[in-house]
Write an enzyme that holds these catalytic residues in place. Structure first.
Site, PDB file in Angstrom:
ATOM      1  N   TRP A  23     -10.010   8.598  -2.100  1.00  0.00           N
ATOM      2  CA  TRP A  23     -10.231   7.472  -1.043  1.00  0.00           C
ATOM      3  C   TRP A  23     -11.735   6.963  -1.127  1.00  0.00           C
ATOM      4  CZ3 TRP A  23      -7.049   5.637   2.197  1.00  0.00           C
ATOM      5  CH2 TRP A  23      -5.888   6.342   2.554  1.00  0.00           C
ATOM      6  N   TRP A  66      -4.660   0.196   3.519  1.00  0.00           N
ATOM      7  CA  TRP A  66      -4.078   1.221   4.486  1.00  0.00           C
ATOM      8  C   TRP A  66      -3.918   0.359   5.789  1.00  0.00           C
ATOM      9  CZ3 TRP A  66      -5.482   3.293   9.120  1.00  0.00           C
ATOM     10  CH2 TRP A  66      -4.781   4.707   9.553  1.00  0.00           C
ATOM     11  N   ARG A  91      -3.631  17.751  11.405  1.00  0.00           N
ATOM     12  CA  ARG A  91      -2.374  16.962  10.976  1.00  0.00           C
ATOM     13  C   ARG A  91      -1.641  17.589   9.740  1.00  0.00           C
ATOM     14  NH1 ARG A  91      -7.147  13.695  10.352  1.00  0.00           N
ATOM     15  NH2 ARG A  91      -7.879  13.497   8.371  1.00  0.00           N
ATOM     16  N   ASP A  92      -0.768  16.752   9.128  1.00  0.00           N
ATOM     17  CA  ASP A  92      -0.004  17.003   7.929  1.00  0.00           C
ATOM     18  C   ASP A  92       0.715  18.264   7.795  1.00  0.00           C
ATOM     19  OD1 ASP A  92      -1.508  14.806   7.500  1.00  0.00           O
ATOM     20  OD2 ASP A  92      -3.167  15.862   6.271  1.00  0.00           O
ATOM     21  N   GLU A 125      -7.126  18.485   4.767  1.00  0.00           N
ATOM     22  CA  GLU A 125      -5.849  17.680   4.870  1.00  0.00           C
ATOM     23  C   GLU A 125      -4.643  18.063   3.940  1.00  0.00           C
ATOM     24  OE1 GLU A 125      -7.872  13.369   5.871  1.00  0.00           O
ATOM     25  OE2 GLU A 125      -7.527  13.548   3.685  1.00  0.00           O
ATOM     26  N   TRP A 177       0.695  -1.326   0.006  1.00  0.00           N
ATOM     27  CA  TRP A 177      -0.038  -0.040  -0.001  1.00  0.00           C
ATOM     28  C   TRP A 177       0.765   1.304   0.151  1.00  0.00           C
ATOM     29  CZ3 TRP A 177      -4.569   1.816  -0.614  1.00  0.00           C
ATOM     30  CH2 TRP A 177      -4.948   3.155  -0.356  1.00  0.00           C
ATOM     31  N   MET A 178       0.263   2.283  -0.865  1.00  0.00           N
ATOM     32  CA  MET A 178       1.050   3.572  -0.681  1.00  0.00           C
ATOM     33  C   MET A 178      -0.367   4.677  -0.722  1.00  0.00           C
ATOM     34  SD  MET A 178       3.423   5.423  -3.376  1.00  0.00           S
ATOM     35  CE  MET A 178       2.307   5.638  -4.806  1.00  0.00           C
ATOM     36  N   SER A 189       1.316  11.871   7.421  1.00  0.00           N
ATOM     37  CA  SER A 189       1.682  12.655   6.334  1.00  0.00           C
ATOM     38  C   SER A 189       2.516  13.753   7.124  1.00  0.00           C
ATOM     39  CB  SER A 189       0.857  13.232   5.345  1.00  0.00           C
ATOM     40  OG  SER A 189       0.549  12.180   4.576  1.00  0.00           O
ATOM     41  N   ASP A 232      -0.379   9.268   0.277  1.00  0.00           N
ATOM     42  CA  ASP A 232       0.163  10.471   0.188  1.00  0.00           C
ATOM     43  C   ASP A 232       1.524  10.366   0.038  1.00  0.00           C
ATOM     44  OD1 ASP A 232      -2.389  10.594   1.290  1.00  0.00           O
ATOM     45  OD2 ASP A 232      -1.613  12.002   3.046  1.00  0.00           O
TER      46      ASP A 232
HETATM   47  C1  FRU Z   1      -4.768  12.029   3.154  1.00  0.00           C
HETATM   48  C2  FRU Z   1      -4.343  11.489   4.851  1.00  0.00           C
HETATM   49  C3  FRU Z   1      -3.830  12.583   5.495  1.00  0.00           C
HETATM   50  C4  FRU Z   1      -3.142  11.676   6.909  1.00  0.00           C
HETATM   51  C5  FRU Z   1      -2.655  10.403   6.016  1.00  0.00           C
HETATM   52  C6  FRU Z   1      -2.839   9.136   6.617  1.00  0.00           C
HETATM   53  O1  FRU Z   1      -4.723  11.236   2.324  1.00  0.00           O
HETATM   54  O2  FRU Z   1      -5.920  11.257   5.335  1.00  0.00           O
HETATM   55  O3  FRU Z   1      -4.695  13.604   6.223  1.00  0.00           O
HETATM   56  O4  FRU Z   1      -1.823  12.166   7.262  1.00  0.00           O
HETATM   57  O5  FRU Z   1      -3.797  10.568   4.961  1.00  0.00           O
HETATM   58  O6  FRU Z   1      -2.304   8.160   5.900  1.00  0.00           O
END
Ligand code: FRU
Length: 497
Positions: free
Chosen positions: A298, A46, A152-153, A204, A19-20, A79, A22
């Site tokens: 998603w 995920w 986050r991020d 995000e 899996w990959m 991320s 972001d």
């Molecule tokens: C975006 C996200 C980010 C989070 C990451 C988790 O695709 O939901 O907000 O950090 O993926 O994998």
């Protein structure tokens, strides 16, 4: 299995296994582009998130490296971003070695399962060997959770004008801007976005950087802000805002201040370009900011029919800001110029008064799975132009422009294997044309399971994935008018060795 590798693209980054999502932590140093990515190395879905790592000299041919960051007792590694701390402001460099500083979100899965609200915080890791190995900072987290569920991020950036580090963070329905002198101690400077732009889901993966407006001496600031769900064509997508920065506050252009939820400032209108951000420290980045996105959505990312690996990145793109005649600014996305030296011209053509349909490319002339096409349509008024990508099993991916509706479109309803998710092919994706020129320049990249279309020199972009039952064999262009012309057709095959 063979089936999986039949779907693996030729010139897009994919993880070797599993899996990959972001793109993360991208920085450039000493001739090498680094790409990190949200990665679950154990399964094609995920799970406990790691940062995978790959490097490239040309942004196209990638070499996967060992995993950069593993989850630990503080949580999954979500991320984030990375910068080259040239002056060792962090003090984490030793013996004259310049440290690379990464900032990421810890996602405390135990806290989340226990129903806590404050399970996301921001943390630091550093590398003293140009990104190959990483040490987590001993005093993590550096920003603890203030009581916001989606927090986050972090995306860090040197602000040369104000001699400070900047960090943007997504906090549910807004972007927070932080400043720092040392990358370790952060101060909240301002927030942006409540009630502005799309809010159909959680914000995000922001990015925030200065850029020269093309052909001027003016500098503007761009705020990129991904959103899931709530994108223009449903699910995940990335909107942008343009304005100024006073060292603390982002001040959007006046016409963006009350931007409604439905708007046309999206980096890409196709369904498959999400969570994209830009490289730090790349050459000439005040003029040419290099961007890459996750080529999925998603809504169905975990169900797409590839089983040993899952998800690719988009081709990398240079972002430019242009000022239009009506004094609004727009981002134009261009395929990176590194693709040019890998593109072998197979043939070129000007076509006048074609009857109904024109065959642009087929497998006898070019490898249809490594295809790049440029052309111009000189007359678009009141017409519809349809590109059809087909194989002999009856699959077809249709895309193009309808001047009566003023919309570009992609229709993947009959593109092959679509039944894995009800959201994959339940509708035609559209994008409003914002250019008012009569001539329509188009550039198309086709790589087995993806199409990326750059209209109007990148003013409008559509990226989507598809999974045909057999390889696609030909691409034709048709219009409902009996005759039409195309100019400057150039057909290339990507040469990767
Ligand atoms: C975006 C996200 C980010 C989070 C990451 C988790 O695709 O939901 O907000 O950090 O993926 O994998």
């Amino acid at each position: 299995s063979e089936k999986n590798d039949n779907y693996r693209p030729n010139f897009h980054f994919t993880p070797k296994k599993n899996w990959m999502n972001d793109p993360n932590g991208m920085f450039y140093l000493n001739g090498t582009y680094h790409l990190f990515f949200q990665h679950y190395p154990e399964e094609p879905k995920w799970g406990p998130m790691h940062w995978g790592h790959a490097t490239s000299k040309d942004l196209i041919r990638w070499e996967e490296k060992s995993i950069a960051l593993y989850p630990d007792e503080k949580g999954y590694i979500f991320s984030g971003s990375a910068v080259v701390d040239k002056n060792n402001t962090s003090g984490l460099g030793k013996n004259g070695i310049i440290p690379i500083i990464a900032m990421f979100t810890y996602h405390d899965i135990v806290g989340e399962r226990n129903g806590e609200e404050e399970y996301q915080s921001q943390a630091i890791a550093f590398s003293l060997d140009e990104g190959m190995t990483w040490t987590k900072y001993s005093r993590n987290p550096v920003i603890s959770n203030p009581g916001i569920r989606d927090f986050r991020d972090p995306k860090i950036q040197w602000d040369g004008e104000n001699q400070q580090w900047l960090m943007v963070l997504s906090a549910n329905d807004k972007t927070l801007i932080y400043t720092s002198g040392n990358l370790l101690d952060w101060e909240l400077a301002s927030e942006f976005g409540k009630g502005v732009g799309g809010h159909g889901g959680v914000w995000e993966c922001p990015d925030f950087f200065p850029i020269k407006v093309s052909n001027t001496n003016e500098t503007k600031w761009v705020l990129i802000q991904s959103l899931n769900p709530g994108a223009y064509n449903g699910g995940s997508g990335t909107q942008y805002f343009i304005g100024d920065f006073d060292g603390k506050n982002f001040i959007p252009e006046n016409y963006l201040k009350d931007l409604p939820a439905e708007h046309d400032y999206w980096l890409d209108f196709g369904k498959d370009n999400y969570a994209g951000v830009t490289w730090s420290n790349a050459p000439h980045d005040i003029d040419e900011r290099v961007f890459i996105g996750w080529m999925s959505n998603w809504q169905y990312a975990q169900e797409v029919p590839t089983y040993t690996w899952r998800s690719a990145m988009t081709i990398p793109r240079v972002l430019e800001v242009k000022k239009k005649n009506d004094n609004t600014y727009r981002i134009f996305s261009k395929p990176v110029k590194q693709l040019d030296s890998l593109s072998q011209l197979k043939y070129s053509n000007d076509m006048e008064n074609t009857e109904g349909e024109f065959l642009l490319a087929d497998k006898s002339r070019v490898n249809m799975d490594k295809l790049r096409i440029k052309l111009q349509i000189p007359e678009i008024e009141n017409r519809e132009y349809r590109f059809e990508l087909k194989n002999s099993t009856g699959d077809q991916l249709v895309f193009g422009y309808n001047d009566n509706s003023g919309n570009f479109f992609i229709d993947r309803r009959n593109s092959g294997n679509t039944g894995f998710s009800e959201n994959f092919a339940n509708r035609i994706s559209t994008a409003p044309r914002t250019s008012d020129k009569n001539i329509l320049p188009i550039e198309i990249f086709i790589d087995k399971t993806s199409v990326e279309i750059f209209y109007d020199s990148g003013e409008t972009v559509m990226t989507e994935i598809f999974f045909p039952h057999a390889p696609m064999e030909k691409l034709s262009l048709q219009s409902q008018e009996n005759d039409f012309s195309i100019k400057k057709l150039k057909v290339y095959e990507l040469q990767l060795n």
